[in-house]
Design an enzyme around this catalytic site. Structure first.
Site, PDB file in Angstrom:
ATOM      1  N   ALA A  59       0.859  -1.204   0.000  1.00  0.00           N
ATOM      2  CA  ALA A  59       0.000   0.000   0.000  1.00  0.00           C
ATOM      3  C   ALA A  59       0.884   1.239   0.000  1.00  0.00           C
ATOM      4  O   ALA A  59       2.048   1.182   0.395  1.00  0.00           O
ATOM      5  CB  ALA A  59      -0.886  -0.017   1.243  1.00  0.00           C
ATOM      6  N   GLY A 100       0.881  -5.004   1.387  1.00  0.00           N
ATOM      7  CA  GLY A 100      -0.313  -5.122   0.553  1.00  0.00           C
ATOM      8  C   GLY A 100      -0.059  -5.862  -0.750  1.00  0.00           C
ATOM      9  O   GLY A 100      -0.990  -6.460  -1.307  1.00  0.00           O
ATOM     10  N   GLU A 103      -0.486  -9.323   0.165  1.00  0.00           N
ATOM     11  CA  GLU A 103      -1.910  -9.532   0.485  1.00  0.00           C
ATOM     12  C   GLU A 103      -2.739  -9.686  -0.787  1.00  0.00           C
ATOM     13  O   GLU A 103      -3.667 -10.498  -0.841  1.00  0.00           O
ATOM     14  CB  GLU A 103      -2.429  -8.366   1.338  1.00  0.00           C
ATOM     15  CG  GLU A 103      -1.821  -8.380   2.740  1.00  0.00           C
ATOM     16  CD  GLU A 103      -2.216  -7.172   3.562  1.00  0.00           C
ATOM     17  OE1 GLU A 103      -1.775  -6.058   3.213  1.00  0.00           O
ATOM     18  OE2 GLU A 103      -2.972  -7.335   4.533  1.00  0.00           O
TER      19      GLU A 103
HETATM   20  N1  3HC Z   1       4.518   3.566  -0.209  1.00  0.00           N
HETATM   21  C1  3HC Z   1       4.929   4.769  -0.652  1.00  0.00           C
HETATM   22  N2  3HC Z   1       6.170   5.023  -1.116  1.00  0.00           N
HETATM   23  C2  3HC Z   1       7.036   3.994  -1.114  1.00  0.00           C
HETATM   24  C3  3HC Z   1       6.680   2.710  -0.663  1.00  0.00           C
HETATM   25  C4  3HC Z   1       5.353   2.495  -0.196  1.00  0.00           C
HETATM   26  N3  3HC Z   1       4.915   1.309   0.233  1.00  0.00           N
HETATM   27  N4  3HC Z   1       7.761   1.913  -0.772  1.00  0.00           N
HETATM   28  C5  3HC Z   1       8.743   2.669  -1.297  1.00  0.00           C
HETATM   29  N5  3HC Z   1       8.303   3.919  -1.498  1.00  0.00           N
HETATM   30  C6  3HC Z   1       9.040   5.040  -2.115  1.00  0.00           C
HETATM   31  C7  3HC Z   1      10.179   5.548  -1.227  1.00  0.00           C
HETATM   32  O1  3HC Z   1       9.726   6.521  -0.316  1.00  0.00           O
HETATM   33  C8  3HC Z   1      11.121   6.130  -2.268  1.00  0.00           C
HETATM   34  O2  3HC Z   1      10.603   7.378  -2.642  1.00  0.00           O
HETATM   35  P1  3HC Z   1      11.582   8.566  -3.122  1.00  0.00           P
HETATM   36  O3  3HC Z   1      12.283   8.031  -4.338  1.00  0.00           O
HETATM   37  O4  3HC Z   1      10.658   9.684  -3.372  1.00  0.00           O
HETATM   38  O5  3HC Z   1      12.535   8.802  -1.978  1.00  0.00           O
HETATM   39  C9  3HC Z   1      10.945   5.196  -3.462  1.00  0.00           C
HETATM   40  O6  3HC Z   1       9.689   4.535  -3.270  1.00  0.00           O
HETATM   41  C10 3HC Z   1      12.021   4.141  -3.593  1.00  0.00           C
HETATM   42  O7  3HC Z   1      12.154   3.483  -2.334  1.00  0.00           O
HETATM   43  P2  3HC Z   1      13.573   2.962  -1.809  1.00  0.00           P
HETATM   44  O8  3HC Z   1      14.576   4.056  -1.917  1.00  0.00           O
HETATM   45  O9  3HC Z   1      13.346   2.354  -0.479  1.00  0.00           O
HETATM   46  O10 3HC Z   1      13.883   1.876  -2.948  1.00  0.00           O
HETATM   47  P3  3HC Z   1      14.571   0.471  -2.829  1.00  0.00           P
HETATM   48  O11 3HC Z   1      14.627  -0.045  -4.210  1.00  0.00           O
HETATM   49  O12 3HC Z   1      15.805   0.555  -2.018  1.00  0.00           O
HETATM   50  O13 3HC Z   1      13.532  -0.441  -1.983  1.00  0.00           O
HETATM   51  C11 3HC Z   1      11.399  -1.374  -1.386  1.00  0.00           C
HETATM   52  C12 3HC Z   1      12.267  -0.740  -2.499  1.00  0.00           C
HETATM   53  C13 3HC Z   1      12.006  -2.708  -0.961  1.00  0.00           C
HETATM   54  C14 3HC Z   1      10.008  -1.573  -1.894  1.00  0.00           C
HETATM   55  C15 3HC Z   1      11.437  -0.413  -0.153  1.00  0.00           C
HETATM   56  O14 3HC Z   1      11.126   0.892  -0.600  1.00  0.00           O
HETATM   57  C16 3HC Z   1      10.494  -0.759   0.949  1.00  0.00           C
HETATM   58  O15 3HC Z   1      10.804  -1.566   1.776  1.00  0.00           O
HETATM   59  N6  3HC Z   1       9.327  -0.101   0.961  1.00  0.00           N
HETATM   60  C17 3HC Z   1       8.384  -0.205   2.038  1.00  0.00           C
HETATM   61  C18 3HC Z   1       7.560  -1.426   1.910  1.00  0.00           C
HETATM   62  C19 3HC Z   1       6.485  -1.442   2.948  1.00  0.00           C
HETATM   63  O16 3HC Z   1       6.678  -1.062   4.093  1.00  0.00           O
HETATM   64  N7  3HC Z   1       5.327  -1.935   2.533  1.00  0.00           N
HETATM   65  C20 3HC Z   1       4.198  -2.023   3.391  1.00  0.00           C
HETATM   66  C21 3HC Z   1       3.347  -0.834   3.153  1.00  0.00           C
HETATM   67  S1  3HC Z   1       2.028  -0.772   4.295  1.00  0.00           S
HETATM   68  C22 3HC Z   1       0.878  -1.822   3.644  1.00  0.00           C
HETATM   69  O17 3HC Z   1       1.078  -2.452   2.656  1.00  0.00           O
HETATM   70  C23 3HC Z   1      -0.410  -1.828   4.407  1.00  0.00           C
HETATM   71  C24 3HC Z   1      -1.321  -2.885   3.939  1.00  0.00           C
HETATM   72  O18 3HC Z   1      -1.209  -3.996   4.773  1.00  0.00           O
HETATM   73  C25 3HC Z   1      -2.735  -2.393   3.973  1.00  0.00           C
END
Ligand code: 3HC
Ligand code: NAI
Length: 664
Positions: A59, A100, A103
Site C-alpha cells: 500500500a 499489501g 496480500e
Molecule cells: N509507499 C509509498 N512510497 C514507497 C513505498 C510504499 N509502500 N515503498 C517505497 N516507497 C518510495 C520511497 O519513499 C522512495 O521514494 P523517493 O524516491 O521519493 O525517496 C521510493 O519509493 C524508492 O524506495 P527505496 O529508496 O526504499 O527503494 P529500494 O529499491 O531501495 O527499496 C522497497 C524498495 C524494498 C520496496 C522499499 O522501498 C520498501 O521496503 N518499501 C516499504 C515497503 C512497505 O513497508 N510496505 C508495506 C506498506 S504498508 C501496507 O502495505 C499496508 C497494507 O497492509 C494495507
C-alpha cells in the site's frame, strides 16, 4: 497499468513507479481493469504481475495520513474484486512483494515467484498490521504460528522459504509470467477456485487441537513489549490473528480492518512512518551538483583495533576485499581472533555456511606495510584518536594510494579538514564515522569536509548502502551530529544526578521511555575514560559539567571494563549494581559546585529534561547547517543511540509528543 490478452488470459501489469505502490489513486485504475476482465467472457483467467522490476512494495504509505473518505477505492476494494471473481487469478511475482503486495497475491488462486524474490510483511515496522486481509489469509495458508512469526518480525523471506512454508505454489528460475501462463494452461477451466478465505486457520502446532488457541495467543502476547512502549501494533496484530482462528472470514476481516484503522491513527505508527520517510531522504543533499558514484572494488583500513577490525568485517560481508594495516603483531593476532570468532559465531547460529565464513574471513588481509594499500579504491583510517597521529597517517596515505583513491577517517570528534589539509587531494577526503561494534551498528555518519567533492560524497553514500548501513550526511564539526548531542545529554544527566536523583532512577526512566539503555549505563559501557579523554581536548564539550567524570577517572572507575564506574559490577558480569559510593561522589561534587540536592521530579520530567537537552543541540546543528534535516538527526539517534523508533527520534518527539511533556 498495462493490460493485454494472451489466449484467453488477461495479463494485468501493476505499473505505478517507483515501487508499484497500491495507492488510493492506483486502486481507482485497477478496479475498473479487474471489472472489465470479469465482464469479458473471452477471459478465463487473470495474471497479476509487476513492472519496474518488482511486483509491489505494498500500500502507499503516503495515503495513511489522509482519510480515504466515502467512495474512495483502496487496496481492499482491489482485493475484494479478486476474492469475488469467478475467474482463476494467478500472481506472477518477481524480485519484491511486500505488505499489501503479498496480500493481493494471497487473494489469488495461485502464487508463483522467481527464485531470489523477497516477500514480507513490513507493516509492523510502520506500527501497523497487514490490513488488507493478510492477518486473516496468511494463518489460513501457512498456519498461525508461522504467520505470527513472519508478521511480527516484519523481515523478508526469500522465495525458497516462502515455498517451504506454503505461501507460494511454485518457484521458477526466471519468467514468472511464463510459468503463470503455463500453469493456467494445465488447470481445467472448470476447476474450483482455490480461495484461501475458504480454509480454516491451522494453528501450526502439530499434535495440538483447537484448544491450543488461547495458549498460542497468550504466548505471543507474553513475548511482546508492552502496549504503551513499542508493542502497540504487535499486540493488535496478535488480536487480529486470534480473530482468524475464532471468527469466520468476513467477521475476521472486519476485525482486522477495525484494528488497522486504530493503528493507522496511532502516535507510534505516525512516528515510525516518519522514520521510514526520513531514512529515504538521507542520500539527498540539497544544493549538491549531481555526481556519479565511483565503483569501490577494494578497501584499505589503517589500524586493526576495535573499529578497524569491525569495519573490515563490514567490507567482507559486502563482498569487498579489505587490507588492514597494523604495526603491532600482537594486535594483528587479536584482530584475527575477533574476525574468526565473529564468523564462527555466525556459522554456529546457522546464519552462514562454513564455506561462506571461510571465504569472507579470507577476504580480510592483515599487513604491516602501507605499500599494500596502493591499489585500494577507498582507505579508512581507524588509528588512535589523536590529530598528530592521524595527520601522519593521512600524509603517508596520500603518497602511497593511487591518485583517485578516497581517503576517509573514522574519527569520532576530530576535524576532517585538518586531515585533508595534509594531503594533495582534499576533494577526496571525508569522514566515515562507524559506530561500535562496526559490523553490527547500522549507523554511519558521512562527514563532508569543506573541500569534499560531490563525487566523493556520492561514492560514500553508495558505499554506505553497499555496506548495508544507514548513512547520514553531517557537516564537519566537533562530535558531528550524534556525539555532539550526546555530550549535552550526558551533561544534563549529570546535572540531574547532582540534584540528588539516583543514577539508577534516571536510567530506569529512560529505559521505560524506550531507550536501549540509560545514560549512566551507557557511560559505563563506553568507558568513563573515553569521556574523560574527550573532555581533556574539548573542555567545552560538556560545558564544564564533568567534575564527576574527573573524580571517577581519578579513582580508576572507568565503567564495566574496570568493574566499577557509575555502577559496580560483579566479576564477569555486566549487570549494573547501584553503588552508594557514586551517590556520595555526586553529593560531594554538587556541594562543591553549589548545586542544591533534593529536586523532586517525575519520571516524565526526567525524560523531558534529557530529550530537551538533545533537541536544543539538534536545533543548533540545524541552524548552523551541520545537520541537513531534523529527520536526519532522528535517524542518527534511532540507529546510533538506541532512541525508541516508535517515538520517532528526539526532534520528531519534541514536535509531536504531548506538549505538557516536551518544550516546543
Ligand atoms: N509507499 C509509498 N512510497 C514507497 C513505498 C510504499 N509502500 N515503498 C517505497 N516507497 C518510495 C520511497 O519513499 C522512495 O521514494 P523517493 O524516491 O521519493 O525517496 C521510493 O519509493 C524508492 O524506495 P527505496 O529508496 O526504499 O527503494 P529500494 O529499491 O531501495 O527499496 C522497497 C524498495 C524494498 C520496496 C522499499 O522501498 C520498501 O521496503 N518499501 C516499504 C515497503 C512497505 O513497508 N510496505 C508495506 C506498506 S504498508 C501496507 O502495505 C499496508 C497494507 O497492509 C494495507
Ligand atoms: P583502538 O585503540 O582499539 O585501535 C587503534 C589501532 O590503531 C591500534 O591497534 C593501533 O596499534 C593502531 N595504530 C595506531 N597508530 C597506527 C598507525 N600509525 N598505523 C597503523 N595502525 C596504527 O582504537 P579504536 O577504538 O578502534 O578507535 C579508532 C578510531 O575510531 C578512533 O579515532 C576513535 O575515536 C574512532 N571511533 C571509536 C569508537 C569506539 O567505540 N571505540 C566508535 C567510533 C569511532
Amino acid at each position: 497499468m498495462r493490460s493485454e490478452d494472451r489466449a484467453g488470459v488477461r495479463v494485468i501489469t501493476l505499473d505505478n513507479p517507483p515501487v508499484n505502490a497500491l495507492s488510493f489513486a492506483y486502486a481507482a485504475v485497477l478496479c475498473p481493469a479487474l471489472d472489465a476482465a470479469e465482464a469479458d467472457p473471452a477471459v478465463r483467467a487473470v495474471v497479476l504481475t509487476g513492472a519496474n522490476g518488482l511486483f509491489s512494495g505494498g500500500a502507499d504509505i503516503n495515503d495513511f495520513t489522509s482519510d480515504p473518505g466515502p467512495g474512495t477505492l483502496t487496496i481492499r476494494d482491489v482485493i475484494a474484486r479478486v476474492e469475488q471473481s469467478a475467474k482463476t487469478y494467478v500472481a506472477a511475482i518477481e524480485k519484491t512483494a511486500l505488505g499489501g503486495g503479498v496480500e493481493l497475491a494471497l487473494a489469488c488462486d495461485y502464487r508463483i515467484a522467481t527464485a531470489g524474490t523477497k516477500l514480507g510483511f513490513p507493516e509492523i515496522k510502520l506500527g501497523l498490521l497487514p490490513g488488507a486481509g493478510g492477518t486473516q489469509r496468511l494463518p489460513r495458508l501457512i498456519g498461525a504460528q508461522d504467520a505470527l512469526q513472519l508478521m511480527l518480525k516484519g523481515d523478508n523471506i526469500d522465495a525458497g522459504d516462502a515455498l517451504a512454508k506454503g505461501l507460494l505454489d511454485e518457484v521458477v528460475p526466471a519468467d514468472a509470467l511464463g510459468a503463470a501462463l503455463a500453469l493456467i494452461a494445465r488447470v481445467a477451466p472448470s476447476a474450483p477456485k482455490r480461495r484461501v478465505s475458504a480454509r480454516s486457520t491451522e494453528l501450526g502446532i502439530k499434535g495440538l487441537g483447537l484448544f491450543a488457541t488461547p495458549f498460542v495467543v497468550a504466548q505471543a502476547h507474553k513475548m511482546l513489549p508492552p502496549e504503551d512502549n513499542g508493542g502497540f501494533a504487535a499486540h493488535k496484530l496478535v488480536d487480529a490473528v486470534e480473530a482468524s482462528i475464532e471468527l469466520d472470514f468476513p467477521r475476521g476481516l472486519a476485525r482486522e480492518f477495525r484494528l488497522f484503522d486504530e493503528l493507522v491513527r496511532s502516535a507510534p505508527s505516525a512516528a515510525l512512518r516518519h522514520v521510514f520517510f526520513a531514512e529515504r531522504e538521507l542520500g539527498k543533499i540539497p544544493g549538491m551538483p549531481p555526481a556519479q558514484a565511483k565503483p569501490i572494488a577494494s578497501a584499505g583500513i589503517v589500524g586493526a583495533g576495535t573499529m578497524g577490525t569491525g569495519i573490515a568485517i563490514c567490507f567482507a560481508n559486502a563482498g569487498i576485499p579489505a587490507v588492514v594495516i597494523e604495526p603491532s603483531d600482537e594486535q594483528i593476532e587479536r584482530a584475527k581472533q575477533m574476525v574468526f570468532g565473529m564468523f564462527a559465531h555466525q556459522v554456529q547460529r546457522g546464519r552462514m555456511t562454513q564455506e561462506e565464513a571461510w571465504k569472507r574471513g579470507q577476504s580480510i588481509r592483515f599487513e604491516s606495510d602501507y605499500a599494500e594499500l596502493a591499489q585500494a579504491d577507498v582507505v579508512i583510517e581507524a588509528v588512535f584518536e589523536s590529530m598528530d597521529v592521524k595527520k601522519t597517517v593521512f600524509a603517508k596515505l596520500d603518497t602511497i594510494c593511487k591518485p583517485d583513491a578516497i581517503l576517509a577517517s573514522n574519527t569520532s570528534t576530530l576535524d576532517i579538514d585538518a586531515m585533508a589539509a595534509v594531503t594533495t587531494r582534499p576533494a577526496q577526503v571525508l569522514g566515515l564515522h562507524f559506530f561500535a561494534p562496526a559490523n553490527i551498528m547500522k549507523l554511519l555518519e558521512i562527514v563532508r569536509g569543506n573541500a569534499t567533492s560531490p563525487e566523493t560524497m556520492a561514492t560514500a553514500i553508495a558505499l554506505g548502502k553497499t555496506l548495508r548501513k544507514v548513512g547520514v550526511v553531517s557537516g564537519n564539526a566537533f562530535g558531528f551530529i550524534g556525539n555532539r548531542m550526546l555530550f549535552d545529554y550526558a551533561r544534563e544527566a549529570i546535572q540531574l544526578a547532582e540534584e540528588g536523583i539516583a543514577p539508577e532512577r534516571i536510567d530506569r526512566a529512560m529505559k521505560n521511555f524506550g531507550m536501549a539503555m540509560g545514560p549512566f549505563a551507557m557511560f559505563d559501557l563506553s568507558g568513563l575514560d573515553v569521556f574523560w579523554h574527550i573532555e581533556q581536548g574539548r573542555p567545552d564539550a560538556m560545558h564544564g559539567r564533568t567534575r564527576i567524570i574527573d573524580r571517577l577517572y581519578r579513582e580508576k572507575r572507568f565503567g564495566q571494563k574496570s568493574g566499577a564506574g557509575i555502577y559496580r559490577y560483579e566479576k564477569g558480569s555486566r549487570e549494573p549494581i547501584p553503588d552508594p559510593v557514586t551517590l556520595e561522589l555526586f553529593r560531594e561534587e554538587a556541594a562543591k559546585a553549589g548545586v542544591a540536592q533534593g529536586t523532586v521530579v517525575t519520571d516524565d520530567e526526567i525524560v523531558k529534561r534529557l530529550v530537551d537537552a538533545l533537541v536544543a543541540v539538534g536545533n543548533e546543528l540545524l541552524r548552523t547547517g551541520i545537520a541537513l534535516r531534523s529527520g536526519d538527526i532522528d535517524i542518527v539517534y534511532v540507529y546510533g543511540y538506541g532512541f525508541p523508533p516508535h517515538r520517532g527520534g528526539p526532534m520528531w518527539y519534541a514536535e509531536h509528543a504531548p506538549k505538557e511533556l516536551v518544550h516546543a
